[in-house]
Write an enzyme that holds these catalytic residues in place. Structure first.
Site, mmCIF file in Angstrom:
data_model
loop_
_atom_site.group_PDB
_atom_site.id
_atom_site.type_symbol
_atom_site.label_atom_id
_atom_site.label_comp_id
_atom_site.label_asym_id
_atom_site.label_seq_id
_atom_site.Cartn_x
_atom_site.Cartn_y
_atom_site.Cartn_z
ATOM 1 N N ASP A 90 39.031 43.328 38.263
ATOM 2 C CA ASP A 90 38.764 41.891 38.327
ATOM 3 C C ASP A 90 39.636 41.174 39.357
ATOM 4 O OD1 ASP A 90 37.187 42.482 36.146
ATOM 5 O OD2 ASP A 90 37.938 40.823 34.927
ATOM 6 N N HIS A 236 43.048 44.791 36.975
ATOM 7 C CA HIS A 236 42.992 43.749 38.009
ATOM 8 C C HIS A 236 43.454 44.304 39.353
ATOM 9 C CE1 HIS A 236 43.172 41.623 34.170
ATOM 10 N NE2 HIS A 236 42.531 40.650 34.772
HETATM 11 NI NI NI Z 1 39.744 37.155 36.085
#
Ligand code: NI
Length: 290
Positions: A90, A236
């Site tokens: 992400d 992430h």
């Molecule tokens: Ni996010």
């Protein structure tokens, strides 16, 4: 004009970096390794580069990705018929961390799904193009990484549409799933987004809380202990420390017999895919790091 636009976007990106997680982010440091050049020669056949040391290789999986019959509009895990998992990244693309991650994935033939921020796609379209060219899937993670659950339908649609357009302009493909920032999207918004764009809402069942920077070995061990058949793993690629954890993590999951597929493939392979209520497992912490 282009230059000043980029400056403006950079300023937005800095603001975003500061607000992505509740904790203070340290200043962005330059990449420790040079960004490899992206080869664009059309006639050059793609080859997996040699790796230093042994890297396990995800087997080629010829899986369909048509999930129209899967049913359900929210998923945090799928009832997969085998040891299939989807790893998701992400908040990118990031100028240096995402290309570095792409190298790590390529060396292992691992296909992943990237929930990108539209604003960053407009800043780094070439990275998104490379991501798609190397067989990964792109998902919609909003344009400004704002909390969508408090917004009007019109604003949610605008966030989704601007991101879809940015992805299409960069790569020529359209996203097929979405993930709301912070996992925050009401049930009626999920239905509205599904009706408007055809996106199922994709959450996760494995969250190493990597955005808190617990250290690479902690990220790895949390993912290795939490992953089950049909898991959707949240990481992430915005954070260099998260990318640092990926070689050990991917090798460990392969060693355990897991097989990486994209989110669409994971949804499609289970004719009996389970639509979960959609809330990340424990709420609280799980909802904040996305
Ligand atoms: Ni996010």
């Amino acid at each position: 004009m282009k230059h000043s636009t980029q400056l403006l976007l950079s300023a937005f990106a800095s603001l975003y970096l500061a607000s992505c997680s509740p904790e203070k982010s340290p200043p962005v440091t330059p990449s420790r390794t040079p960004v490899p050049p992206v080869k664009t020669t059309a006639n050059t056949a793609y080859r997996t580069p040699a790796t230093s040391g042994a890297a396990m290789r995800n087997p080629d999986v010829n899986m369909p990705s048509n999930f129209d019959k899967a049913g359900g509009i929210s998923f945090s895990r799928v009832a997969a018929p085998g040891p299939y998992i989807a790893i998701t990244f992400d908040d990118g693309p990031h100028a240096s961390n995402t290309p570095r991650l792409l190298d790590i994935l390529r060396a292992r033939n691992v296909k992943a799904t990237f929930y990108v921020i539209g604003r960053s796609v407009d800043m780094y379209p070439g990275i998104v193009r490379r991501t798609v060219a190397e067989g990964h899937e792109i998902g919609n993670h909003s344009y400004t990484h704002t909390k969508l659950s408090g917004l009007s339908n019109d604003r949610v649609i605008s966030e989704m549409r601007k991101t879809e357009d940015a992805i299409f302009n960069a790569s020529g493909v359209r996203p097929r799933t979405m993930r709301p920032p912070y996992g925050a999207l009401t049930q009626s918004q999920r239905q509205m987004v599904h009706q408007t764009f055809g996106y199922p809402t994709i959450l996760w069942d494995v969250d190493p809380l990597d955005w808190k920077r617990p250290g690479s070995s902690v990220v790895t061990s949390r993912i290795l202990s939490g992953t089950k058949n049909g898991s959707i793993i949240l990481v992430h690629d915005l954070h260099g420390s998260s990318v640092d954890a990926m070689p050990e993590t991917l090798d460990g999951l392969l060693r355990k017999g897991f097989r990486f597929v994209t989110v669409s493939q994971l949804l499609a392979m289970a004719g009996t895919a389970q639509a979960s209520a959609g809330s990340p497992a424990a709420g609280g912490l799980h909802g904040t790091g996305d």
